[in-house]
Design a protein around this motif. Sequence first.
Motif, PDB file in Angstrom:
ATOM      1  N   ASP A   1       0.822  -1.220   0.000  1.00 17.81           N
ATOM      2  CA  ASP A   1       0.000   0.000   0.000  1.00 17.81           C
ATOM      3  C   ASP A   1       0.853   1.267   0.000  1.00 17.81           C
ATOM      4  OD1 ASP A   1      -2.728  -1.280   0.465  1.00 17.81           O
ATOM      5  OD2 ASP A   1      -1.556  -2.124   2.109  1.00 17.81           O
ATOM      6  N   ALA A   2       2.035   1.194   0.579  1.00 17.56           N
ATOM      7  CA  ALA A   2       2.877   2.389   0.662  1.00 17.56           C
ATOM      8  C   ALA A   2       4.343   1.965   0.749  1.00 17.56           C
ATOM      9  CB  ALA A   2       2.516   3.210   1.907  1.00 17.56           C
TER      10      ALA A   2
ATOM     11  N   ASN B   1       1.643   5.628  -2.777  1.00 17.03           N
ATOM     12  CA  ASN B   1       2.025   6.354  -1.547  1.00 17.03           C
ATOM     13  C   ASN B   1       3.508   6.153  -1.257  1.00 17.03           C
ATOM     14  OD1 ASN B   1      -0.679   7.188  -0.801  1.00 17.03           O
ATOM     15  ND2 ASN B   1      -1.043   5.009  -0.430  1.00 17.03           N
TER      16      ASN B   1
ATOM     17  N   LYS C   1       1.030  10.254  -4.137  1.00 18.78           N
ATOM     18  CA  LYS C   1       0.995  11.044  -2.886  1.00 18.78           C
ATOM     19  C   LYS C   1       2.357  10.837  -2.243  1.00 18.78           C
ATOM     20  CE  LYS C   1      -3.889   9.861  -2.238  1.00 18.78           C
ATOM     21  NZ  LYS C   1      -4.656  10.948  -1.685  1.00 18.78           N
TER      22      LYS C   1
ATOM     23  N   GLU D   1       0.147   8.910   7.605  1.00 16.22           N
ATOM     24  CA  GLU D   1      -1.279   9.083   7.932  1.00 16.22           C
ATOM     25  C   GLU D   1      -1.878  10.285   7.199  1.00 16.22           C
ATOM     26  OE1 GLU D   1      -0.891   7.118  12.415  1.00 16.22           O
ATOM     27  OE2 GLU D   1      -1.110   9.287  12.219  1.00 16.22           O
TER      28      GLU D   1
ATOM     29  N   SER E   1      -3.205  10.332   2.961  1.00 12.35           N
ATOM     30  CA  SER E   1      -4.507   9.949   2.382  1.00 12.35           C
ATOM     31  C   SER E   1      -5.342  11.170   2.003  1.00 12.35           C
ATOM     32  CB  SER E   1      -5.265   9.032   3.339  1.00 12.35           C
ATOM     33  OG  SER E   1      -5.460   9.707   4.551  1.00 12.35           O
ATOM     34  N   ASP E   2      -5.156  12.296   2.712  1.00 12.43           N
ATOM     35  CA  ASP E   2      -5.937  13.509   2.407  1.00 12.43           C
ATOM     36  C   ASP E   2      -5.212  14.454   1.459  1.00 12.43           C
ATOM     37  OD1 ASP E   2      -7.778  12.660   4.239  1.00 12.43           O
ATOM     38  OD2 ASP E   2      -6.819  13.726   5.903  1.00 12.43           O
TER      39      ASP E   2
ATOM     40  N   SER F   1      -2.526  15.260  -2.156  1.00 12.01           N
ATOM     41  CA  SER F   1      -2.074  14.776  -3.458  1.00 12.01           C
ATOM     42  C   SER F   1      -0.754  15.475  -3.771  1.00 12.01           C
ATOM     43  CB  SER F   1      -3.109  15.090  -4.537  1.00 12.01           C
ATOM     44  OG  SER F   1      -3.328  16.473  -4.555  1.00 12.01           O
TER      45      SER F   1
END
Length: 338
Positions: free
Chosen positions: A75-76, A118, A171, A248, A251-252, A254
């Motif tokens: 995922d990252a 990510n 991101k 953390e 996620s919000d 870009s």
Amino acid sequence: MNILVTGGAGYIGSHVTLSLLDKGYNVIVLDNFSNSSPKVMNRIKKISEKTLKVIQGDILDSALLATTFKEHSIDAVFHFAGLKSVAESTNQPGRYYQTNVTGTLNLCQAMITARVFNLVFSSSATVYGEKHHMPLRECYETGTATNPYGRSKYIAETILKDLAAATPQLKIAVLRYFNPIGAHPSGLIGENPSGIPNNLLPYIGKVATGQLPELCVHGSDYPTIDGTGVRDYIHVMDLAYGHVKALEALSDRSGVSIWNLGTGKGYSVLEMIEAFEKSSGCTIPFKFGSRRDGDIPASWADISKIQSELQWEPRFSLDQMMSDTWRWLTNNPWGYEQ
Ligand code: NAD
Ligand code: WQD
């Protein structure tokens, strides 16, 4: 959530790996162990009481990266793998650009192909160069680094911005570290330099454990509080916690977000010697020498951006940085090789 940590056996990567395991993330470490020991992995397992997967390999190996992303649902990515000696980079610039620039590009291309978007990237305060007023702010101009190592980080940052502009799903957190020191409070993991260290605290550590006779203080005529160089030293666990906060926050967001990771306070070389002596009870013999090529008089961070955007605060004092370093050194004077 599965996280690939390149360079996860190294000084900073090992502490961040612990913080990620502590937060409940699954970690896959990819490291070629060129500047670290595989033994650190058992220490991490011991402290965390968790398991993790370790892949011995190189970020320059594109086929391995493709397989790694195919076989694990990642995922990252936290990207620590790289070369970090300023002096060595001047003698071996090709090797530094190959690992730090080509390696970072390889990794990003493998990520984009695997649709992993990510990324948390290890950058350095060295990208600011020497022209600015203190404290250093993220918006200040970069690109005037005085050595190939610093330029490799600047080029890598530039590549990340270009990739993010062309791939809007990306991101990316670019974290500009000031001077990480200290060790995990357990005394089981810490900095494990090979050969004669260039950095101040590892050098002091080798003098304290009797492996080097005395410290040379590089320059005593800087326009600072006592004439010696001033830097912003940050506990490696505060640095690690900053990485978790950055992940953390992604996620919000870009594109590329840049944050300084320091404490916002500078200490001189003489203040560092005194603080180490106080915590360890050792006397550090030293002499004054001439200024080191490429050194700047002072460097410390403006941390208001990371404080306000990530609600991150440094939690460890200089005394804790020193006592944790000393615990690591007394338990492991020869690093992991004992
Ligand atoms: P480190 O040398 O302890 O860790 C780097 C790790 O990457 C090591 O385990 C090494 O074996 C591994 N590695 C090196 N080349 C590799 C390759 N080609 N493929 C796979 N693995 C490879 O260094 P560190 O202090 O933990 O630094 C981590 C990152 O943070 C680096 O990118 C460094 O430039 C950056 N950084 C460090 C500092 C600092 O003072 N320590 C300051 C600013 C930025
Ligand atoms: C700190 C102060 C020295 C050794 C370097 C890189 C930077 C980053 C961290 C990776 C300076 C003095 C040191 C010694 C001394 N690395 N000193 N005697 O120079 O701020 O940063 O490491 O990204 O990119 O440039 O850290 O620990 O080498 O030096 O007097 O034996 O200690 O002159 O004032 P620096 P450092």
